[in-house]
Design a protein around this motif. Sequence first.
Motif, mmCIF file in Angstrom:
data_model
loop_
_atom_site.group_PDB
_atom_site.id
_atom_site.type_symbol
_atom_site.label_atom_id
_atom_site.label_comp_id
_atom_site.label_asym_id
_atom_site.label_seq_id
_atom_site.Cartn_x
_atom_site.Cartn_y
_atom_site.Cartn_z
ATOM 1 N N ILE A 93 -6.649 -9.654 -3.779
ATOM 2 C CA ILE A 93 -7.463 -9.914 -2.587
ATOM 3 C C ILE A 93 -6.688 -9.419 -1.367
ATOM 4 N N ASN A 94 -7.385 -9.246 -0.273
ATOM 5 C CA ASN A 94 -6.659 -9.008 0.979
ATOM 6 C C ASN A 94 -7.170 -9.952 2.064
ATOM 7 N N ARG A 95 -6.264 -10.341 2.927
ATOM 8 C CA ARG A 95 -6.573 -11.172 4.096
ATOM 9 C C ARG A 95 -5.825 -10.529 5.259
ATOM 10 N N SER A 141 -0.111 -2.100 -8.244
ATOM 11 C CA SER A 141 0.520 -2.331 -6.941
ATOM 12 C C SER A 141 -0.379 -1.633 -5.924
ATOM 13 N N SER A 142 0.184 -1.003 -4.933
ATOM 14 C CA SER A 142 -0.633 -0.325 -3.911
ATOM 15 C C SER A 142 0.270 0.573 -3.079
ATOM 16 N N ALA A 143 -0.325 1.628 -2.532
ATOM 17 C CA ALA A 143 0.426 2.443 -1.573
ATOM 18 C C ALA A 143 0.922 1.563 -0.427
ATOM 19 N N SER A 144 0.243 0.457 -0.196
ATOM 20 C CA SER A 144 0.616 -0.447 0.900
ATOM 21 C C SER A 144 1.959 -1.142 0.678
ATOM 22 N N TRP A 145 2.522 -1.040 -0.535
ATOM 23 C CA TRP A 145 3.804 -1.732 -0.752
ATOM 24 C C TRP A 145 4.902 -1.140 0.144
ATOM 25 N N GLY A 147 4.406 -0.581 3.191
ATOM 26 C CA GLY A 147 4.096 -1.061 4.540
ATOM 27 C C GLY A 147 2.787 -0.485 5.037
ATOM 28 N N ASN A 148 1.939 -1.351 5.579
ATOM 29 C CA ASN A 148 0.674 -0.893 6.174
ATOM 30 C C ASN A 148 0.284 -1.857 7.282
ATOM 31 N N VAL A 149 -0.059 -1.296 8.436
ATOM 32 C CA VAL A 149 -0.416 -2.123 9.597
ATOM 33 C C VAL A 149 -1.497 -3.129 9.200
ATOM 34 N N GLY A 150 -1.252 -4.401 9.497
ATOM 35 C CA GLY A 150 -2.236 -5.448 9.219
ATOM 36 C C GLY A 150 -2.122 -6.053 7.835
ATOM 37 N N GLN A 151 -1.090 -5.647 7.061
ATOM 38 C CA GLN A 151 -1.012 -6.104 5.662
ATOM 39 C C GLN A 151 0.372 -6.645 5.276
ATOM 40 N N ALA A 152 0.996 -7.419 6.167
ATOM 41 C CA ALA A 152 2.327 -7.958 5.833
ATOM 42 C C ALA A 152 2.277 -8.765 4.535
ATOM 43 N N ASN A 153 1.254 -9.575 4.375
ATOM 44 C CA ASN A 153 1.112 -10.402 3.170
ATOM 45 C C ASN A 153 0.865 -9.525 1.933
ATOM 46 N N TYR A 154 -0.077 -8.619 2.045
ATOM 47 C CA TYR A 154 -0.481 -7.746 0.928
ATOM 48 C C TYR A 154 0.681 -6.829 0.516
ATOM 49 N N ALA A 155 1.351 -6.242 1.525
ATOM 50 C CA ALA A 155 2.469 -5.334 1.233
ATOM 51 C C ALA A 155 3.607 -6.083 0.551
ATOM 52 N N VAL A 195 -12.641 -2.213 5.952
ATOM 53 C CA VAL A 195 -11.763 -1.973 7.109
ATOM 54 C C VAL A 195 -12.595 -1.414 8.274
ATOM 55 N N PRO A 196 -12.121 -1.636 9.513
ATOM 56 C CA PRO A 196 -12.863 -1.087 10.647
ATOM 57 C C PRO A 196 -13.002 0.433 10.527
ATOM 58 N N GLU A 197 -14.096 0.957 11.072
ATOM 59 C CA GLU A 197 -14.406 2.391 10.929
ATOM 60 C C GLU A 197 -13.251 3.279 11.411
ATOM 61 N N ASP A 201 -11.261 6.133 9.178
ATOM 62 C CA ASP A 201 -11.067 7.536 9.569
ATOM 63 C C ASP A 201 -9.578 7.895 9.614
ATOM 64 N N MET A 202 -8.768 6.942 10.122
ATOM 65 C CA MET A 202 -7.321 7.165 10.222
ATOM 66 C C MET A 202 -6.727 7.358 8.814
ATOM 67 N N MET A 203 -7.181 6.522 7.873
ATOM 68 C CA MET A 203 -6.671 6.602 6.500
ATOM 69 C C MET A 203 -7.044 7.938 5.854
HETATM 70 N N1 CAA Z 1 -2.215 2.553 11.701
HETATM 71 C C1 CAA Z 1 -1.825 2.542 12.976
HETATM 72 N N2 CAA Z 1 -2.303 1.663 13.879
HETATM 73 C C2 CAA Z 1 -3.217 0.802 13.477
HETATM 74 C C3 CAA Z 1 -3.683 0.757 12.175
HETATM 75 C C4 CAA Z 1 -3.143 1.693 11.260
HETATM 76 N N3 CAA Z 1 -3.512 1.724 9.977
HETATM 77 N N4 CAA Z 1 -4.584 -0.241 12.060
HETATM 78 C C5 CAA Z 1 -4.700 -0.789 13.265
HETATM 79 N N5 CAA Z 1 -3.874 -0.157 14.139
HETATM 80 C C6 CAA Z 1 -3.671 -0.437 15.533
HETATM 81 C C7 CAA Z 1 -4.998 -0.446 16.293
HETATM 82 O O1 CAA Z 1 -5.378 0.874 16.632
HETATM 83 C C8 CAA Z 1 -4.666 -1.303 17.478
HETATM 84 O O2 CAA Z 1 -3.923 -0.542 18.420
HETATM 85 P P1 CAA Z 1 -4.111 -0.791 20.005
HETATM 86 O O3 CAA Z 1 -3.686 -2.210 20.246
HETATM 87 O O4 CAA Z 1 -3.215 0.229 20.603
HETATM 88 O O5 CAA Z 1 -5.584 -0.565 20.242
HETATM 89 C C9 CAA Z 1 -3.712 -2.343 16.910
HETATM 90 O O6 CAA Z 1 -3.179 -1.764 15.706
HETATM 91 C C10 CAA Z 1 -4.401 -3.641 16.583
HETATM 92 O O7 CAA Z 1 -5.517 -3.349 15.740
HETATM 93 P P2 CAA Z 1 -6.927 -4.062 15.949
HETATM 94 O O8 CAA Z 1 -7.407 -3.853 17.359
HETATM 95 O O9 CAA Z 1 -7.825 -3.626 14.854
HETATM 96 O O10 CAA Z 1 -6.502 -5.592 15.819
HETATM 97 P P3 CAA Z 1 -7.284 -6.774 15.190
HETATM 98 O O11 CAA Z 1 -6.412 -7.972 15.312
HETATM 99 O O12 CAA Z 1 -8.677 -6.838 15.712
HETATM 100 O O13 CAA Z 1 -7.430 -6.386 13.628
HETATM 101 C C11 CAA Z 1 -6.649 -5.817 11.473
HETATM 102 C C12 CAA Z 1 -6.264 -6.181 12.890
HETATM 103 C C13 CAA Z 1 -7.425 -6.996 10.808
HETATM 104 C C14 CAA Z 1 -5.364 -5.599 10.706
HETATM 105 C C15 CAA Z 1 -7.564 -4.561 11.460
HETATM 106 O O14 CAA Z 1 -6.946 -3.541 12.219
HETATM 107 C C16 CAA Z 1 -7.767 -4.052 10.054
HETATM 108 O O15 CAA Z 1 -8.577 -4.585 9.304
HETATM 109 N N6 CAA Z 1 -7.036 -3.014 9.692
HETATM 110 C C17 CAA Z 1 -7.120 -2.443 8.348
HETATM 111 C C18 CAA Z 1 -5.937 -2.897 7.527
HETATM 112 C C19 CAA Z 1 -5.902 -2.051 6.267
HETATM 113 O O16 CAA Z 1 -5.528 -0.892 6.266
HETATM 114 N N7 CAA Z 1 -6.316 -2.650 5.149
HETATM 115 C C20 CAA Z 1 -6.387 -1.942 3.921
HETATM 116 C C21 CAA Z 1 -7.511 -2.534 3.157
HETATM 117 S S1 CAA Z 1 -7.725 -1.682 1.636
HETATM 118 C C22 CAA Z 1 -6.614 -2.379 0.630
HETATM 119 O O17 CAA Z 1 -5.985 -3.349 0.922
HETATM 120 C C23 CAA Z 1 -6.425 -1.705 -0.697
HETATM 121 C C24 CAA Z 1 -5.139 -1.007 -0.776
HETATM 122 O O18 CAA Z 1 -4.452 -1.182 -1.773
HETATM 123 C C25 CAA Z 1 -4.718 -0.046 0.257
#
Ligand code: CAA
Length: 246
Positions: A93-95, A141-145, A147-155, A195-197, A201-203
């Motif tokens: 899961i992810n949170r 595992s995941s490429a996120s291991w 490090g990935n922004v927003g995934q300290a727990n998952y990574a 994930v947000p749009e 796109d960034m990914m």
């Molecule tokens: N790389 C670089 N910067 C990033 C980023 C990324 N991947 N994601 C977010 N940021 C930046 C944003 O652009 C933003 O920058 P500014 O403050 O300069 O605008 C800043 O980080 C904060 O982001 P948010 O405005 O989105 O902050 P939030 O608190 O509203 O949301 C979040 C944070 C919930 C982490 C949201 O950004 C998010 O859902 N991100 C996606 C996380 C992600 O990649 N999840 C992978 C899911 S898929 C999976 O888990 C499977 C797997 O194995 C990979």
Amino acid sequence: MIDLTGKVAIVTGAARGLGEGIASKLASLGAHVIVSDVNKEGADHTVAQIKGNGGSAESFICNVADSEEANDLISKTAERHGRLDILVNNAGINRDSMLHKMEHGQWDAVISVNLTGVFNTMQPASVVMRNQESGRIINISSASWLGNVGQANYAAAKAGVVGITKTAARELAKKNVTVNAICPGFIDTDMTRSVPEKVWDMMISKIPAGRAGKPEDVANCIAFLASDQASYMNGEVINVGGGMVL
Ligand code: CAA
């Protein structure tokens, strides 16, 4: 040609997404697949799909974060079928949250499913596989291991999965059991679609292949690792990400 005829395989988190793709692939190659998930409806759907395609499968409802349920999954499978050849730890899961906003509940939920859940199935599976002197464990595992922004727990959980994989690989090698990890990159599933749009796109922009992966891309690699051809692959951490991590 990979042939898994006669093999008994468990795939956790197989109600949908990546797990569904993995379960379907292993069944298409002849394995009997135990489709495990907390989501009964989804697990039954995967089983029906496999059977509809001429494969063999059954569902087993299990929350891998619960050690007793995970133990039941392994021991009842081994009792019923007399063996367990392949264990794919896919349940996850992810949170997602930025670290400065992350709550303890978000941390605990992800660690308990994605890391403790892997221990909970591997521990009893290692007993079964040691005794039968054969087996394949494949951990997702995941490429996120890395490090990935927003995934300290998952990574952290997915890095932990790499650690338990490499340790178990060393411990079980002499018993003809291999343990490998796959790191999917950005695979098109409900999880990545959430994930947000702008992040989507960034990914995609970071992937040399220029597209998200498909569950089959990961399932193909797992099929190989589960097969007799992969007997000399052990303790590996394999990226399947279209070149996202190089
Ligand atoms: N790389 C670089 N910067 C990033 C980023 C990324 N991947 N994601 C977010 N940021 C930046 C944003 O652009 C933003 O920058 P500014 O403050 O300069 O605008 C800043 O980080 C904060 O982001 P948010 O405005 O989105 O902050 P939030 O608190 O509203 O949301 C979040 C944070 C919930 C982490 C949201 O950004 C998010 O859902 N991100 C996606 C996380 C992600 O990649 N999840 C992978 C899911 S898929 C999976 O888990 C499977 C797997 O194995 C990979």
